[in-house]
Design an enzyme around this catalytic site. Structure first.
Site, PDB file in Angstrom:
ATOM      1  N   TYR A 139       7.384 -13.405  -9.935  1.00 26.92           N
ATOM      2  CA  TYR A 139       8.495 -14.199 -10.448  1.00 26.92           C
ATOM      3  C   TYR A 139       9.172 -14.983  -9.327  1.00 26.92           C
ATOM      4  O   TYR A 139      10.384 -15.200  -9.354  1.00 26.92           O
ATOM      5  CB  TYR A 139       9.500 -13.306 -11.208  1.00 26.92           C
ATOM      6  CG  TYR A 139       8.822 -12.491 -12.295  1.00 26.92           C
ATOM      7  CD1 TYR A 139       8.351 -13.108 -13.446  1.00 26.92           C
ATOM      8  CD2 TYR A 139       8.579 -11.123 -12.139  1.00 26.92           C
ATOM      9  CE1 TYR A 139       7.676 -12.382 -14.425  1.00 26.92           C
ATOM     10  CE2 TYR A 139       7.909 -10.388 -13.106  1.00 26.92           C
ATOM     11  CZ  TYR A 139       7.456 -11.029 -14.244  1.00 26.92           C
ATOM     12  OH  TYR A 139       6.790 -10.313 -15.200  1.00 26.92           O
TER      13      TYR A 139
ATOM     14  N   GLU B 119       0.032  -3.814 -19.291  1.00 30.32           N
ATOM     15  CA  GLU B 119       0.202  -5.223 -18.905  1.00 30.32           C
ATOM     16  C   GLU B 119       1.110  -5.347 -17.678  1.00 30.32           C
ATOM     17  O   GLU B 119       2.153  -5.986 -17.731  1.00 30.32           O
ATOM     18  CB  GLU B 119       0.834  -6.009 -20.071  1.00 30.32           C
ATOM     19  CG  GLU B 119       0.065  -5.929 -21.371  1.00 30.32           C
ATOM     20  CD  GLU B 119       0.859  -6.473 -22.562  1.00 30.32           C
ATOM     21  OE1 GLU B 119       2.074  -6.736 -22.423  1.00 30.32           O
ATOM     22  OE2 GLU B 119       0.264  -6.625 -23.635  1.00 30.32           O
ATOM     23  N   PRO B 120       0.739  -4.743 -16.562  1.00 28.57           N
ATOM     24  CA  PRO B 120       1.622  -4.829 -15.387  1.00 28.57           C
ATOM     25  C   PRO B 120       1.579  -6.196 -14.747  1.00 28.57           C
ATOM     26  O   PRO B 120       0.518  -6.803 -14.619  1.00 28.57           O
ATOM     27  CB  PRO B 120       1.033  -3.780 -14.434  1.00 28.57           C
ATOM     28  CG  PRO B 120      -0.425  -3.741 -14.783  1.00 28.57           C
ATOM     29  CD  PRO B 120      -0.507  -4.016 -16.275  1.00 28.57           C
ATOM     30  N   GLY B 121       2.719  -6.704 -14.364  1.00 27.18           N
ATOM     31  CA  GLY B 121       2.792  -7.961 -13.624  1.00 27.18           C
ATOM     32  C   GLY B 121       3.397  -7.680 -12.263  1.00 27.18           C
ATOM     33  O   GLY B 121       2.720  -7.640 -11.235  1.00 27.18           O
ATOM     34  N   ARG B 122       4.706  -7.423 -12.299  1.00 29.66           N
ATOM     35  CA  ARG B 122       5.458  -7.171 -11.069  1.00 29.66           C
ATOM     36  C   ARG B 122       4.817  -6.091 -10.187  1.00 29.66           C
ATOM     37  O   ARG B 122       4.726  -6.245  -8.966  1.00 29.66           O
ATOM     38  CB  ARG B 122       6.873  -6.713 -11.464  1.00 29.66           C
ATOM     39  CG  ARG B 122       7.867  -6.673 -10.336  1.00 29.66           C
ATOM     40  CD  ARG B 122       9.167  -6.014 -10.837  1.00 29.66           C
ATOM     41  NE  ARG B 122       9.690  -6.630 -12.035  1.00 29.66           N
ATOM     42  CZ  ARG B 122      10.501  -7.684 -12.055  1.00 29.66           C
ATOM     43  NH1 ARG B 122      10.896  -8.225 -10.937  1.00 29.66           N
ATOM     44  NH2 ARG B 122      10.925  -8.193 -13.199  1.00 29.66           N
TER      45      ARG B 122
ATOM     46  N   CYS C  74      22.725 -27.762  -4.367  1.00 27.65           N
ATOM     47  CA  CYS C  74      24.147 -27.961  -4.644  1.00 27.65           C
ATOM     48  C   CYS C  74      24.613 -27.124  -5.825  1.00 27.65           C
ATOM     49  O   CYS C  74      24.862 -27.643  -6.921  1.00 27.65           O
ATOM     50  CB  CYS C  74      24.423 -29.445  -4.864  1.00 27.65           C
ATOM     51  SG  CYS C  74      24.164 -30.354  -3.355  1.00 27.65           S
TER      52      CYS C  74
ATOM     53  N   GLY D  74       6.080  -3.587 -17.049  1.00 27.61           N
ATOM     54  CA  GLY D  74       7.454  -3.159 -16.814  1.00 27.61           C
ATOM     55  C   GLY D  74       7.674  -2.165 -15.702  1.00 27.61           C
ATOM     56  O   GLY D  74       8.825  -1.907 -15.341  1.00 27.61           O
TER      57      GLY D  74
ATOM     58  N   ARG E 254      15.278 -15.664  -8.477  1.00 25.88           N
ATOM     59  CA  ARG E 254      15.708 -14.326  -8.912  1.00 25.88           C
ATOM     60  C   ARG E 254      17.111 -13.916  -8.436  1.00 25.88           C
ATOM     61  O   ARG E 254      17.891 -13.389  -9.228  1.00 25.88           O
ATOM     62  CB  ARG E 254      14.674 -13.259  -8.500  1.00 25.88           C
ATOM     63  CG  ARG E 254      13.280 -13.494  -9.096  1.00 25.88           C
ATOM     64  CD  ARG E 254      12.316 -12.337  -8.821  1.00 25.88           C
ATOM     65  NE  ARG E 254      12.729 -11.154  -9.544  1.00 25.88           N
ATOM     66  CZ  ARG E 254      13.325 -10.117  -9.008  1.00 25.88           C
ATOM     67  NH1 ARG E 254      13.558 -10.064  -7.722  1.00 25.88           N
ATOM     68  NH2 ARG E 254      13.671  -9.101  -9.772  1.00 25.88           N
TER      69      ARG E 254
END
Ligand SMILES: *Cc1c(COP(=O)(O)O)cnc(C)c1O
Length: 419
Positions: A370, A273-276, A342, A238, A312
């Site tokens: 992401y 648990e870092p992702g970003r 479209c 987070g 995003r």
């Protein structure tokens, strides 16, 4: 310090001009810097109190080569599906370093995870506990478990990525946690190893993490008083990154603040648990301008990447800086940068001012997390390639999809003879 910097008027990734990559691999194209991923990983390592484990959140960017880079550094992995477990193993990650999160684990996923002997399950409900216990008993093994507890703190982030409020679907309510742990402690096929939480994504303040940590430590104490001692506390991911002008705490500050709360718990390992925070700023999406268009009230810069490539902005009005790869003398335009899909919601940026002409190359920044992971084939658009740069080398780590890829698995039905 950025691996994306301008040299001789051209935006580079590490040692390579992005113009060269656009020529070689075409556009749109995701480009990642290996050095940037390693640097972020090492920042977490440098400031982690011992004992600890950093489990990269695979869903942020699950390309095998990205996982491989992290596996080689000894990373743990936070996964949310059986598919992600398989990816980690395929990339050389170790099963014992996998924590399995997610609210809807299926029978097949739980069985597969137990057969692979993953590190632990982050269990999100009583029903899931029973299911894991039953499958472990059937396989005659023991499932290591942690409960994801919902600490009911406001992460102060976009509502779609806030997960730690009582109203969210994630985790077990704090007031029920003790009873659930007691019940788990009596089940022979599970071993309680920890507690976890994950309060949301793209947090730009430390305080919500500390509030959550304080609440989790109250639970740790209450469990210890009942003879249930935890080996680790997993505070989830987070930590936010800078997309525009956000100022998230530096990794070191955030970790030191958490560590300060943990000095009285020397035997409790901290998991994260870092992702970003590991991959977002390690990637860009390269895209080329197709057309400029103006109606009476607005200008549009139409590019060859759309919401199917980078969702995003459309999904939660996320901001990505969009810059010229080569400085341009074209007239300045202020308008929306839109894709070919479209949908009115198909934009990469709104109200941007750029000097651009058709054919110019743009880089959509901070697209490493992401980005590709949320891409789709909407509008039958083959997904873009992914390229990993390491110094002077560029590796194609996922080929551009072909139309055969797009309709793989589809079949025509027999010609109707009923007319
Ligand atoms: C998505 C997720 C993460 C990673 O979040 P980031 O904001 O990318 O750090 C970590 N843990 C769980 C359980 C998640 O669902």
């Amino acid at each position: 310090m950025s691996e994306f910097a301008i040299h001789d008027g051209v935006l580079h990734v590490e040692e390579i001009p992005l113009t060269e990559l656009a020529t070689r691999f075409g556009t749109p194209c995701y480009v990642y810097s290996r050095a940037a991923i390693v640097r972020q990983w090492e920042a977490f390592q440098a400031h982690m109190p011992a004992p600890h484990k950093v489990c990269y959140a695979v869903k942020a960017n699950s390309n095998l080569a990205v996982l491989q880079v992290l596996a080689e550094l000894g990373a743990g992995f936070d996964v949310v599906s059986g598919g992600e477990i398989a990816r980690v193993l395929r990339a050389g990650g170790l099963a014992k370093n996998i924590v399995f999160s997610g609210v809807g684990k299926s029978d097949a996923e739980i069985r597969y995870a137990l057969e692979q002997n993953i590190g632990q399950f982050n269990v999100e409900s009583d029903a899931e506990l029973d299911r894991i216990a039953a499958i472990a008993a059937d396989l005659q093994c023991t499932a290591r478990i942690s409960f994801r507890v919902n600490p009911d703190v406001d992460a102060k982030t976009h509502p779609y990525i806030a997960t730690g409020l009582e109203a969210n679907k994630f985790g077990i309510p704090m007031q029920d946690a003790l009873a659930t742990y007691r019940r788990a402690a009596r089940l022979p096929s599970v071993e309680i190893v920890g507690a976890d939480c994950h309060i949301g994504s793209q947090l730009t303040e430390t305080q919500p993490f500390l509030d959550a940590l304080d609440r989790m430590l109250v639970l740790v104490d209450a469990l210890a008083a009942e003879g249930i001692s935890l080996k680790h506390l997993d505070m989830g991911g987070g930590l936010g990154v800078t997309y525009a002008d956000e100022t998230p705490p530096p990794i070191g500050h955030y970790l030191q603040a958490m560590h300060a709360r943990l000095v009285d718990y020397p035997d409790l390992a901290l998991y994260l648990e870092p992702g970003r925070a590991i991959v977002a700023n390690a990637g860009v999406l390269l895209t080329r301008v197709e057309y400029l268009k103006a109606n009476r009230s607005k200008h549009f810069v139409m590019v060859d990447a759309g919401m199917n490539d980078l969702l995003r902005p459309s999904l939660y009005q996320a901001h990505h800086d969009i810059v010229n790869v080569v400085a341009s003398n074209a007239p300045e335009v202020t308008g929306d940068i839109v894709g070919p899909v479209c949908e009115t919601g198909d934009f990469l940026g709104q109200n941007r001012t750029l000097r651009v002409a058709a054919g110019d190359l743009l880089a959509v920044k901070s697209a490493g997390a992401y980005g590709f992971a949320m891409s789709s084939n909407y509008n039958s658009r083959p997904r873009p390639p992914e390229v990993m740069v390491a110094g002077e080398q560029a590796y194609l780590i996922r080929a551009r999809e072909t139309l055969d890829d797009v309709w793989r698995g589809e079949t025509l039905i027999p010609i109707s003879d009923t007319q």
